[in-house]
Structures are given as structure tokens and as C-alpha cells.
Motif scaffolding. Sequence first.
Motif, mmCIF file in Angstrom:
data_model
loop_
_atom_site.group_PDB
_atom_site.id
_atom_site.type_symbol
_atom_site.label_atom_id
_atom_site.label_comp_id
_atom_site.label_asym_id
_atom_site.label_seq_id
_atom_site.Cartn_x
_atom_site.Cartn_y
_atom_site.Cartn_z
ATOM 1 N N THR A 1 14.833 -28.631 14.621
ATOM 2 C CA THR A 1 15.091 -29.076 13.249
ATOM 3 C C THR A 1 16.539 -28.845 12.867
ATOM 4 O O THR A 1 17.203 -29.749 12.327
ATOM 5 C CB THR A 1 14.148 -28.362 12.264
ATOM 6 O OG1 THR A 1 12.794 -28.627 12.647
ATOM 7 C CG2 THR A 1 14.383 -28.829 10.843
ATOM 8 N N LEU A 2 17.074 -27.664 13.139
ATOM 9 C CA LEU A 2 18.467 -27.380 12.787
ATOM 10 C C LEU A 2 19.434 -28.245 13.597
ATOM 11 O O LEU A 2 20.477 -28.653 13.086
ATOM 12 C CB LEU A 2 18.777 -25.894 12.968
ATOM 13 C CG LEU A 2 18.016 -24.941 12.039
ATOM 14 C CD1 LEU A 2 18.479 -23.516 12.242
ATOM 15 C CD2 LEU A 2 18.132 -25.349 10.582
ATOM 16 N N ASP A 3 19.079 -28.546 14.843
ATOM 17 C CA ASP A 3 19.903 -29.474 15.633
ATOM 18 C C ASP A 3 19.919 -30.860 14.990
ATOM 19 O O ASP A 3 20.977 -31.492 14.874
ATOM 20 C CB ASP A 3 19.384 -29.582 17.065
ATOM 21 C CG ASP A 3 19.803 -28.412 17.937
ATOM 22 O OD1 ASP A 3 20.690 -27.633 17.531
ATOM 23 O OD2 ASP A 3 19.215 -28.279 19.033
ATOM 24 N N GLN A 4 18.753 -31.348 14.548
ATOM 25 C CA GLN A 4 18.674 -32.663 13.900
ATOM 26 C C GLN A 4 19.494 -32.685 12.616
ATOM 27 O O GLN A 4 20.099 -33.702 12.272
ATOM 28 C CB GLN A 4 17.229 -33.022 13.586
ATOM 29 C CG GLN A 4 16.403 -33.362 14.793
ATOM 30 C CD GLN A 4 14.936 -33.557 14.429
ATOM 31 O OE1 GLN A 4 14.508 -33.334 13.297
ATOM 32 N NE2 GLN A 4 14.147 -33.959 15.415
ATOM 33 N N TRP A 5 19.488 -31.580 11.901
ATOM 34 C CA TRP A 5 20.214 -31.501 10.640
ATOM 35 C C TRP A 5 21.694 -31.160 10.836
ATOM 36 O O TRP A 5 22.441 -31.060 9.873
ATOM 37 C CB TRP A 5 19.579 -30.465 9.719
ATOM 38 C CG TRP A 5 18.203 -30.818 9.252
ATOM 39 C CD1 TRP A 5 17.554 -32.016 9.357
ATOM 40 C CD2 TRP A 5 17.284 -29.945 8.595
ATOM 41 N NE1 TRP A 5 16.305 -31.938 8.808
ATOM 42 C CE2 TRP A 5 16.102 -30.677 8.328
ATOM 43 C CE3 TRP A 5 17.333 -28.619 8.207
ATOM 44 C CZ2 TRP A 5 15.003 -30.127 7.690
ATOM 45 C CZ3 TRP A 5 16.234 -28.051 7.572
ATOM 46 C CH2 TRP A 5 15.079 -28.812 7.311
ATOM 47 N N ASP A 6 22.101 -30.943 12.082
ATOM 48 C CA ASP A 6 23.478 -30.567 12.390
ATOM 49 C C ASP A 6 23.874 -29.278 11.675
ATOM 50 O O ASP A 6 24.948 -29.173 11.084
ATOM 51 C CB ASP A 6 24.431 -31.728 12.043
ATOM 52 C CG ASP A 6 25.796 -31.545 12.673
ATOM 53 O OD1 ASP A 6 25.894 -30.842 13.701
ATOM 54 O OD2 ASP A 6 26.771 -32.094 12.133
ATOM 55 N N VAL A 7 22.976 -28.305 11.709
ATOM 56 C CA VAL A 7 23.209 -26.999 11.090
ATOM 57 C C VAL A 7 23.063 -25.946 12.185
ATOM 58 O O VAL A 7 21.988 -25.427 12.419
ATOM 59 C CB VAL A 7 22.188 -26.723 9.964
ATOM 60 C CG1 VAL A 7 22.408 -25.347 9.356
ATOM 61 C CG2 VAL A 7 22.273 -27.790 8.894
ATOM 62 N N ASP A 8 24.167 -25.669 12.862
ATOM 63 C CA ASP A 8 24.129 -24.712 13.957
ATOM 64 C C ASP A 8 24.751 -23.366 13.598
ATOM 65 O O ASP A 8 24.519 -22.377 14.286
ATOM 66 C CB ASP A 8 24.863 -25.276 15.181
ATOM 67 C CG ASP A 8 24.209 -26.534 15.710
ATOM 68 O OD1 ASP A 8 22.974 -26.665 15.584
ATOM 69 O OD2 ASP A 8 24.938 -27.391 16.223
ATOM 70 N N GLU A 9 25.542 -23.335 12.543
ATOM 71 C CA GLU A 9 26.326 -22.141 12.227
ATOM 72 C C GLU A 9 25.482 -20.877 12.081
ATOM 73 O O GLU A 9 25.887 -19.811 12.475
ATOM 74 C CB GLU A 9 27.132 -22.335 10.928
ATOM 75 C CG GLU A 9 28.120 -23.465 10.979
ATOM 76 C CD GLU A 9 27.498 -24.792 10.567
ATOM 77 O OE1 GLU A 9 26.282 -24.856 10.301
ATOM 78 O OE2 GLU A 9 28.238 -25.780 10.524
ATOM 79 N N ARG A 10 24.312 -20.984 11.514
ATOM 80 C CA ARG A 10 23.499 -19.792 11.247
ATOM 81 C C ARG A 10 22.219 -19.783 12.069
ATOM 82 O O ARG A 10 21.275 -19.084 11.734
ATOM 83 C CB ARG A 10 23.164 -19.726 9.756
ATOM 84 C CG ARG A 10 24.434 -19.644 8.926
ATOM 85 C CD ARG A 10 24.507 -18.695 7.823
ATOM 86 N NE ARG A 10 23.913 -17.414 7.936
ATOM 87 C CZ ARG A 10 23.573 -16.684 6.874
ATOM 88 N NH1 ARG A 10 23.761 -17.161 5.671
ATOM 89 N NH2 ARG A 10 23.046 -15.495 7.030
ATOM 90 N N PHE A 11 22.205 -20.548 13.172
ATOM 91 C CA PHE A 11 20.965 -20.640 13.945
ATOM 92 C C PHE A 11 20.444 -19.282 14.379
ATOM 93 O O PHE A 11 19.256 -19.006 14.258
ATOM 94 C CB PHE A 11 21.120 -21.541 15.175
ATOM 95 C CG PHE A 11 19.897 -21.466 16.043
ATOM 96 C CD1 PHE A 11 18.743 -22.134 15.675
ATOM 97 C CD2 PHE A 11 19.872 -20.670 17.175
ATOM 98 C CE1 PHE A 11 17.589 -22.036 16.436
ATOM 99 C CE2 PHE A 11 18.726 -20.569 17.947
ATOM 100 C CZ PHE A 11 17.585 -21.256 17.572
ATOM 101 N N ASP A 12 21.296 -18.416 14.908
ATOM 102 C CA ASP A 12 20.824 -17.120 15.405
ATOM 103 C C ASP A 12 20.162 -16.311 14.293
ATOM 104 O O ASP A 12 19.088 -15.736 14.486
ATOM 105 C CB ASP A 12 21.967 -16.328 16.030
ATOM 106 C CG ASP A 12 22.463 -16.965 17.328
ATOM 107 O OD1 ASP A 12 21.660 -17.636 18.008
ATOM 108 O OD2 ASP A 12 23.657 -16.799 17.647
ATOM 109 N N ASP A 13 20.783 -16.277 13.118
ATOM 110 C CA ASP A 13 20.208 -15.541 11.980
ATOM 111 C C ASP A 13 18.885 -16.155 11.545
ATOM 112 O O ASP A 13 17.898 -15.453 11.326
ATOM 113 C CB ASP A 13 21.172 -15.540 10.787
ATOM 114 C CG ASP A 13 22.459 -14.786 11.056
ATOM 115 O OD1 ASP A 13 22.527 -14.050 12.068
ATOM 116 O OD2 ASP A 13 23.399 -14.922 10.255
ATOM 117 N N VAL A 14 18.874 -17.484 11.421
ATOM 118 C CA VAL A 14 17.666 -18.176 10.964
ATOM 119 C C VAL A 14 16.533 -17.978 11.966
ATOM 120 O O VAL A 14 15.401 -17.679 11.598
ATOM 121 C CB VAL A 14 17.942 -19.679 10.728
ATOM 122 C CG1 VAL A 14 16.660 -20.438 10.428
ATOM 123 C CG2 VAL A 14 18.951 -19.864 9.588
#
Length: 162
Positions: free
Chosen positions: A42-55
Motif C-alpha cells: 500500500t505504501l509503495d502504491q501511494w509513493d510513501v516510503d519515508e516512514r515505512f520502517d516506523d509504520v
Amino acid sequence: MLEPLRQGLPPLDPAAVSNSASCALPARLEAVREARQFTRRTLDQWDVDERFDDVCLVVSELVTNALRHALPSPARCGSEQDAPVRLHLMRWTSRLVCAVRDPSHDGPVAGDSEDFSAESGRGLFLVDSFADSWGWHPLAGTLSGKVVWALFRLPTGSGSAE
């Protein structure tokens, strides 16, 4: 469907949700891995990688807590298709919310976060450490149980949706 979940979240304009996604999780511990995989996709699709580890860490903790503490005994849990736990991801322009719904009405209880050698009991301490804020609320109406949520601020300009 997400309206009851938004009622307990910090003030955000529900109409301004850029994206939302959810997945049902069966009552088995392997569901934690499934939740992390769903979050990554989901985060890849949304182009939101910055906080992936925390999320991803927080999603793992919230789902683990729901599976360990919020489900009835396995004999009363029903089939895997009942999916008693549900993960919701909601993205605004500058914020991401992870919400885990479960059938229990009992609020989450933090373990002894001072005992770092303990093998369990640090989940909510980690959620508090890695999320920008978190909370929980009971559900009302046709949904029973509660939702535990964690909010993450995203860098301005993160992703393509405004």
C-alpha cells in the motif's frame, strides 16, 4: 465503513482523505506478516516510503496486540474467514493513519516499558515511540469492539495526491 474509525482519530477532515485501504486479518499469528506485506504494498502504491520502517513496526505491534489480547478463545473464534481483526490505512496529504479494529471492548494496556529484557509487554511503548500520536476508542452502532490507531506525519510533498 471508515466513518466509525475516523470518529476517534485526531481532528482531520475526513473529506480530505487522499487514499484509504484496508485488509481483513484472520485470527492467527501469521496475520502479522500479512499485515506488514499489505502495508508495504500500500505504501509503495501511494509513493510513501519515508516512514515505512516506523509504520511497519507500529502495524506489527498493533496487529500482534489485537491477536494476542483482543480475541476470544480459539474455540469461540470461528473460522479464518470471520477475520476478526481488520487493518485500515488512511492517507492525507501530510499524514498517515494506521488503525486496527478488533472485537474487544477493553482498552489497550501498556506493559512495563521499563523492563527492556522482558520478552513481551513493550508493544505500546514502541507504538508511542515511533508514531507521532496514537489512541483508541470503542466502536458504536453496527460495529462492535474497538479501534487502536497511530498517526504519522509525512514530509510535505510526499506522494502524488494532494
